[in-house]
Design an enzyme around this catalytic site. Structure first.
Site, PDB file in Angstrom:
ATOM      1  N   PRO A 288     -17.565  12.029 -91.579  1.00 25.45           N
ATOM      2  CA  PRO A 288     -17.593  10.767 -92.318  1.00 25.45           C
ATOM      3  C   PRO A 288     -18.484   9.750 -91.619  1.00 25.45           C
ATOM      4  CG  PRO A 288     -15.522  11.034 -91.110  1.00 25.45           C
ATOM      5  CD  PRO A 288     -16.241  12.330 -91.019  1.00 25.45           C
TER       6      PRO A 288
ATOM      7  N   CYS B 100     -19.639   5.715 -92.323  1.00 26.16           N
ATOM      8  CA  CYS B 100     -19.589   4.489 -93.130  1.00 26.16           C
ATOM      9  C   CYS B 100     -20.972   4.122 -93.627  1.00 26.16           C
ATOM     10  CB  CYS B 100     -19.107   3.323 -92.282  1.00 26.16           C
ATOM     11  SG  CYS B 100     -17.372   3.398 -91.924  1.00 26.16           S
TER      12      CYS B 100
ATOM     13  N   ALA C 179     -15.270   6.692 -94.163  1.00 23.82           N
ATOM     14  CA  ALA C 179     -13.965   6.017 -94.082  1.00 23.82           C
ATOM     15  C   ALA C 179     -13.716   5.271 -95.390  1.00 23.82           C
ATOM     16  CB  ALA C 179     -13.959   5.041 -92.910  1.00 23.82           C
TER      17      ALA C 179
ATOM     18  N   GLN D  40     -12.437  10.947 -95.970  1.00 25.75           N
ATOM     19  CA  GLN D  40     -11.678  10.413 -94.852  1.00 25.75           C
ATOM     20  C   GLN D  40     -10.902   9.194 -95.324  1.00 25.75           C
ATOM     21  OE1 GLN D  40     -13.552   8.224 -91.539  1.00 25.75           O
ATOM     22  NE2 GLN D  40     -12.462   9.601 -90.156  1.00 25.75           N
TER      23      GLN D  40
ATOM     24  N   TYR E 181      -8.870   2.420 -84.843  1.00 23.99           N
ATOM     25  CA  TYR E 181      -8.397   1.833 -86.095  1.00 23.99           C
ATOM     26  C   TYR E 181      -6.867   1.899 -86.165  1.00 23.99           C
ATOM     27  CZ  TYR E 181     -13.343   1.616 -87.151  1.00 23.99           C
ATOM     28  OH  TYR E 181     -14.681   1.314 -87.084  1.00 23.99           O
TER      29      TYR E 181
ATOM     30  N   ARG F 215      -8.565  13.363 -88.082  1.00 25.45           N
ATOM     31  CA  ARG F 215      -9.519  13.116 -87.000  1.00 25.45           C
ATOM     32  C   ARG F 215      -8.820  12.298 -85.937  1.00 25.45           C
ATOM     33  NH1 ARG F 215     -15.735  10.814 -87.062  1.00 25.45           N
ATOM     34  NH2 ARG F 215     -16.298  12.958 -86.596  1.00 25.45           N
TER      35      ARG F 215
ATOM     36  N   GLY G 234     -23.471  14.562 -87.221  1.00 27.35           N
ATOM     37  CA  GLY G 234     -23.545  13.239 -87.827  1.00 27.35           C
ATOM     38  C   GLY G 234     -24.950  12.655 -87.830  1.00 27.35           C
ATOM     39  N   ARG G 235     -25.289  11.978 -86.731  1.00 26.39           N
ATOM     40  CA  ARG G 235     -26.566  11.238 -86.717  1.00 26.39           C
ATOM     41  C   ARG G 235     -27.770  12.138 -86.948  1.00 26.39           C
ATOM     42  NH1 ARG G 235     -25.096   8.444 -81.200  1.00 26.39           N
ATOM     43  NH2 ARG G 235     -24.076  10.485 -81.083  1.00 26.39           N
TER      44      ARG G 235
HETATM   45  C1  LIG Z   1     -23.670   5.277 -89.301  1.00 28.79           C
HETATM   46  C2  LIG Z   1     -22.408   5.859 -88.781  1.00 28.79           C
HETATM   47  C3  LIG Z   1     -21.211   5.624 -89.445  1.00 28.79           C
HETATM   48  C4  LIG Z   1     -20.013   6.206 -88.995  1.00 28.79           C
HETATM   49  N1  LIG Z   1     -18.864   6.038 -89.708  1.00 28.79           N
HETATM   50  C5  LIG Z   1     -17.755   6.741 -89.374  1.00 28.79           C
HETATM   51  C6  LIG Z   1     -16.621   6.770 -90.216  1.00 28.79           C
HETATM   52  O1  LIG Z   1     -16.627   6.249 -91.335  1.00 28.79           O
HETATM   53  N2  LIG Z   1     -15.529   7.443 -89.784  1.00 28.79           N
HETATM   54  C7  LIG Z   1     -15.508   8.107 -88.593  1.00 28.79           C
HETATM   55  O2  LIG Z   1     -14.490   8.689 -88.222  1.00 28.79           O
HETATM   56  N3  LIG Z   1     -16.596   8.147 -87.801  1.00 28.79           N
HETATM   57  C8  LIG Z   1     -17.713   7.518 -88.167  1.00 28.79           C
HETATM   58  N4  LIG Z   1     -18.853   7.630 -87.418  1.00 28.79           N
HETATM   59  C9  LIG Z   1     -18.860   8.578 -86.283  1.00 28.79           C
HETATM   60  C10 LIG Z   1     -19.439   9.930 -86.741  1.00 28.79           C
HETATM   61  O3  LIG Z   1     -18.617  10.547 -87.711  1.00 28.79           O
HETATM   62  C11 LIG Z   1     -19.592  10.880 -85.533  1.00 28.79           C
HETATM   63  O4  LIG Z   1     -18.309  11.157 -85.027  1.00 28.79           O
HETATM   64  C12 LIG Z   1     -20.451  10.295 -84.433  1.00 28.79           C
HETATM   65  O5  LIG Z   1     -21.656   9.771 -84.963  1.00 28.79           O
HETATM   66  C13 LIG Z   1     -20.761  11.321 -83.357  1.00 28.79           C
HETATM   67  O6  LIG Z   1     -21.387  12.461 -83.912  1.00 28.79           O
HETATM   68  P1  LIG Z   1     -23.007  12.637 -83.848  1.00 28.79           P
HETATM   69  O7  LIG Z   1     -23.389  12.571 -82.399  1.00 28.79           O
HETATM   70  O8  LIG Z   1     -23.252  13.961 -84.481  1.00 28.79           O
HETATM   71  O9  LIG Z   1     -23.590  11.499 -84.617  1.00 28.79           O
HETATM   72  C14 LIG Z   1     -20.028   7.019 -87.832  1.00 28.79           C
HETATM   73  C15 LIG Z   1     -21.242   7.222 -87.152  1.00 28.79           C
HETATM   74  C16 LIG Z   1     -22.424   6.670 -87.621  1.00 28.79           C
HETATM   75  C17 LIG Z   1     -23.703   6.959 -86.898  1.00 28.79           C
END
Ligand SMILES: Cc1cc2nc3c(=O)[nH]c(=O)nc-3n(C[C@H](O)[C@H](O)[C@H](O)COP(=O)(O)O)c2cc1C
Length: 369
Positions: A30, A32, A66, A108, A195, A243, A337-338
């Site tokens: 997820p 945001c 989220a 989520q 949260y 999570r 994610g990123r």
């Molecule tokens: C733009 C953005 C928004 C995110 N929003 C959420 C979210 O809504 N819920 C959540 O649990 N984690 C959120 N995260 C965390 C990601 O789900 C992920 O756990 C985190 O970026 C680490 O993984 P990565 O290194 O592959 O990016 C967000 C991360 C980014 C970059």
């Protein structure tokens, strides 16, 4: 070419039925989007295109950002929600499109507690240098938490009464019903990142003296009640996930041993998908770098029955690295994610690199990978 584990189809077990079939083990976690400019929590074409692109890109499971179970649980006023029927209806085309591309659709469910009512990214806020808590004149609202604390550096939150906690548990269950109606295959309960649920779990925040604070049983009660209420309304044939922030990375906080113990209890309550993130209470602390949270997933995986579906997340960017995590049995799936924000076709590209068949739609076959 040996068969890739990342692209071997798998199943997330469910309490009844055959489980949730996934074409591969790449999960879009997820993220945001803070994009609901109408401030009504109703998903728009943005969610359709954003999540749809990742389904086209080959992910096995695409998890929507989220999504607030109550309006006061939004991180920002630009968040999506599932607290009313209109929102549930508006999610339908999104889940339908994800399915049409061969991916499973997750959502989520979330409540930000004391970390709600903040400025999301909007150019007008950025231009005005507005960050932190939403000012009342910009629509800010009174936030709620387990115990008021200045750890978040935000406007003071109010301590939830017993009745507010009971009402909130009900909100989670109602949102779960709407997630079903909207066509989602999996719910991920957001218990991470500082949260609301995490504000109950972590002794760094929770200083309550009632049945929701103090002992481990009491601090975990709000989440256990949520899981019970959600499991009672969420179809047995659909996947139930969570999570966690596996560790606060601070002495006296919520630690990995707590997570392992709680994961074991929640497995017994019907949760089968576990995603292991970390931190979120107070200023950022903890490790970083490639695969920095993989050991947390591994710890939970080792403790749970064989059929639990445990995913690792954080700093997973490279297909060979993802494959390694799976081959060595540290996790059952990887969340990217990123790296996928920058490249929605990450799985299709990874498949090519690992010698697996891509899920690229025919319209994109002539694309260069
Ligand atoms: C733009 C953005 C928004 C995110 N929003 C959420 C979210 O809504 N819920 C959540 O649990 N984690 C959120 N995260 C965390 C990601 O789900 C992920 O756990 C985190 O970026 C680490 O993984 P990565 O290194 O592959 O990016 C967000 C991360 C980014 C970059």
């Amino acid at each position: 070419m040996p068969q890739s584990k990342l692209f071997a189809p798998t199943t997330i077990p469910t309490r009844a039925g055959e489980g949730l079939a996934l074409r591969n083990r790449a999960v879009l976690p997820p993220m945001c989007q803070y994009s609901i400019e109408q401030r009504d929590g109703i998903p728009t074409a943005w969610q359709l295109v954003h999540l749809g692109a990742h389904a086209q890109g080959g992910f096995g499971l695409v998890i929507a950002e989220a999504t607030a179970v109550a309006p006061e649980g939004r991180i920002s006023d630009l968040d999506v929600g599932l607290w009313n029927e209109q929102q549930a209806e508006a999610w339908k085309p999104v889940t339908e499109f994800i399915h049409s591309q061969g991916a499973a659709a997750g959502v989520q469910l979330a409540h930000a507690g004391a970390k709600a009512s903040t400025y999301g990214w909007l150019k007008e806020y950025e231009d005005a240098g507005k960050t932190g808590s939403l000012a009342p004149e910009d629509g800010g609202w009174q936030t709620l938490t387990s115990t008021p604390s200045d750890l978040h550096g935000l406007a003071p939150a109010a301590q939830m009464s017993g009745q507010q906690i009971a009402d909130s548990v009900q909100d989670w269950a109602e949102a779960a019903k709407r997630a079903d109606q909207a066509g989602f295959d999996l719910i991920q309960i957001h218990a991470a990142h500082g949260y609301l649920i995490h504000q109950f779990l972590s002794p760094l925040v929770n200083q309550r003296t009632d049945q929701y604070g103090g002992s481990w049983e009491n601090r975990t009660r709000y989440l256990r009640e949520i899981v019970q209420a959600v499991a009672a309304v969420w179809p047995q044939e659909k996947a139930l996930g969570i999570r966690f922030s596996g560790d606060d990375w601070v002495e006296g906080g919520w630690r990995i041993d707590d997570t392992v113990r709680l994961a074991t209890e929640l497995y017994a309550a019907g949760v089968r998908a576990f995603d292991l993130s970390s931190a979120g209470i107070g200023p950022f602390r903890g490790p970083s770098g490639p695969g920095y949270q993989v050991p947390l997933a591994q710890a939970v995986k080792q403790a749970l029955p064989e059929d639990a579906f445990v995913t690792a997340v954080g700093g997973i960017t490279d297909p060979v690295q993802a494959e390694q995590i799976l081959v060595t049995g540290q996790a059952d799936g990887v969340s990217v994610g990123r790296a996928a924000l920058g490249d929605p076709q990450w799985p299709n590209r990874a498949a090519k690199k690992l010698g697996a068949a891509t899920a690229s739609p025919a319209q994109y076959w002539r694309g260069r990978w």
